[in-house]
Design a protein around this motif. Structure first.
Motif, PDB file in Angstrom:
ATOM      1  N   GLY A 162      -3.773  -2.677 -10.152  1.00 41.58           N
ATOM      2  CA  GLY A 162      -5.172  -2.518 -10.570  1.00 41.58           C
ATOM      3  C   GLY A 162      -5.672  -3.714 -11.355  1.00 41.58           C
ATOM      4  O   GLY A 162      -4.899  -4.473 -11.954  1.00 41.58           O
ATOM      5  N   GLU A 163      -6.962  -3.866 -11.358  1.00 42.18           N
ATOM      6  CA  GLU A 163      -7.564  -5.003 -12.080  1.00 42.18           C
ATOM      7  C   GLU A 163      -7.713  -4.675 -13.562  1.00 42.18           C
ATOM      8  O   GLU A 163      -7.765  -3.529 -13.945  1.00 42.18           O
ATOM      9  N   ARG A 203       2.721  -4.289 -17.199  1.00 40.68           N
ATOM     10  CA  ARG A 203       2.478  -3.375 -16.086  1.00 40.68           C
ATOM     11  C   ARG A 203       3.788  -2.709 -15.653  1.00 40.68           C
ATOM     12  O   ARG A 203       3.840  -1.502 -15.401  1.00 40.68           O
ATOM     13  N   GLU A 249       0.267   2.891  -8.756  1.00 45.52           N
ATOM     14  CA  GLU A 249      -0.439   1.828  -8.031  1.00 45.52           C
ATOM     15  C   GLU A 249      -1.405   1.091  -8.949  1.00 45.52           C
ATOM     16  O   GLU A 249      -1.527  -0.143  -8.903  1.00 45.52           O
ATOM     17  N   ARG A 250      -2.101   1.846  -9.810  1.00 44.16           N
ATOM     18  CA  ARG A 250      -3.058   1.215 -10.737  1.00 44.16           C
ATOM     19  C   ARG A 250      -2.325   0.340 -11.743  1.00 44.16           C
ATOM     20  O   ARG A 250      -2.779  -0.761 -12.060  1.00 44.16           O
ATOM     21  N   TYR A 251      -1.194   0.826 -12.248  1.00 43.37           N
ATOM     22  CA  TYR A 251      -0.419   0.003 -13.185  1.00 43.37           C
ATOM     23  C   TYR A 251       0.021  -1.298 -12.543  1.00 43.37           C
ATOM     24  O   TYR A 251      -0.050  -2.367 -13.170  1.00 43.37           O
ATOM     25  N   PRO A 254      -0.995   7.310  -7.379  1.00 40.73           N
ATOM     26  CA  PRO A 254      -2.159   6.471  -7.699  1.00 40.73           C
ATOM     27  C   PRO A 254      -2.085   5.831  -9.083  1.00 40.73           C
ATOM     28  O   PRO A 254      -2.564   4.706  -9.283  1.00 40.73           O
ATOM     29  N   THR A 255      -1.483   6.524 -10.045  1.00 39.22           N
ATOM     30  CA  THR A 255      -1.341   5.946 -11.385  1.00 39.22           C
ATOM     31  C   THR A 255      -0.402   4.757 -11.359  1.00 39.22           C
ATOM     32  O   THR A 255      -0.663   3.712 -11.982  1.00 39.22           O
ATOM     33  N   GLU A 266       0.806  -1.222   0.000  1.00 45.22           N
ATOM     34  CA  GLU A 266       0.000   0.000   0.000  1.00 45.22           C
ATOM     35  C   GLU A 266       0.840   1.273   0.000  1.00 45.22           C
ATOM     36  O   GLU A 266       0.344   2.353  -0.341  1.00 45.22           O
ATOM     37  N   GLN A 309       5.978   5.952 -16.966  1.00 48.17           N
ATOM     38  CA  GLN A 309       5.540   7.015 -16.071  1.00 48.17           C
ATOM     39  C   GLN A 309       6.735   7.683 -15.411  1.00 48.17           C
ATOM     40  O   GLN A 309       6.832   8.915 -15.343  1.00 48.17           O
TER      41      GLN A 309
END
Length: 202
Positions: free
Chosen positions: A201-202, A156, A196-198, A193-194, A92, A163
């Motif tokens: 994320g689902e 991913r 983390e999503r990469y 957050p981007t 996290e 990024q």
């Protein structure tokens, strides 16, 4: 009393106490040469001259020019114990921890200037770009892929690299405003957050 002569040292091999300083001097000189002259325009002999060491000493530490370039990238701070510690930390806080580590590192003039110069040189030289790709794939992307969740971990990890590289180039190479003047805290909150999503994320 007869003084016995000291054993002769091999040419190019430093005394034990000078080994660390000599290697670091070679790495600094190599980074400057690669940045100024590109990969093709840099020779090991020129690196030795800049580092004020015997050319044989360069070969003592580094097998060839690709190995030395890889060492320069490794010494740039892209991958070190702090980076590995972040990856071993809680999921996290991983994205925020890595961004803060990387941005804080490159807020310092010396690491920022070296990496900026290497990025510029890599973009303009096919061989240097290829070696940089091998380094990023093996040392950075592979580690992000190992912790990514969900399908296509390699993809991913590659998106994370785009990024991070885009952020570095826009902030430190092109100095695009207001990104160049934004605080590290603001960038961490906006970009994490981007990442983390990469990665997750689902």
């Amino acid at each position: 009393m007869v003084r016995m002569p000291e054993p002769a040292r091999r040419r190019g091999r430093p005394r034990a106490g000078a080994q660390t300083d000599a290697r670091e001097a070679i790495l600094r000189a190599a980074g400057e040469e690669f940045a100024e002259n590109g990969y093709d325009g840099t020779s090991l002999r020129a690196i030795a001259r800049r580092a004020s060491v015997d050319p044989a000493l360069v070969h003592h530490y580094f097998e060839d020019k690709p190995a030395l370039f890889h060492a320069v990238l490794s010494a740039s701070g892209v991958v070190d114990s702090a980076f590995l510690a972040v990856l071993d930390g809680p999921r996290e806080s991983l994205a925020r921890g890595y961004l803060r580590y990387a941005l804080t590192l490159y807020e310092q003039p010396a690491p920022r200037e070296q990496m900026t110069a290497l990025v510029r040189a890599a973009v303009g030289t096919t061989e240097m770009a290829h070696l940089s790709q091998i380094f990023v794939d093996g040392e950075v992307n592979a580690r992000f892929a190992a912790i990514a969740a969900g399908p296509d971990p390699a993809l991913r990890a590659g998106l994370v690299s785009t990024q991070l590289l885009g952020l570095f180039v826009a902030r430190y190479v092109f100095e695009i405003e207001p990104l160049a003047s934004a605080s590290v805290d603001d960038l961490v909150e906006l970009v994490a957050p981007t990442i983390e999503r990469y990665l997750f994320g689902e």
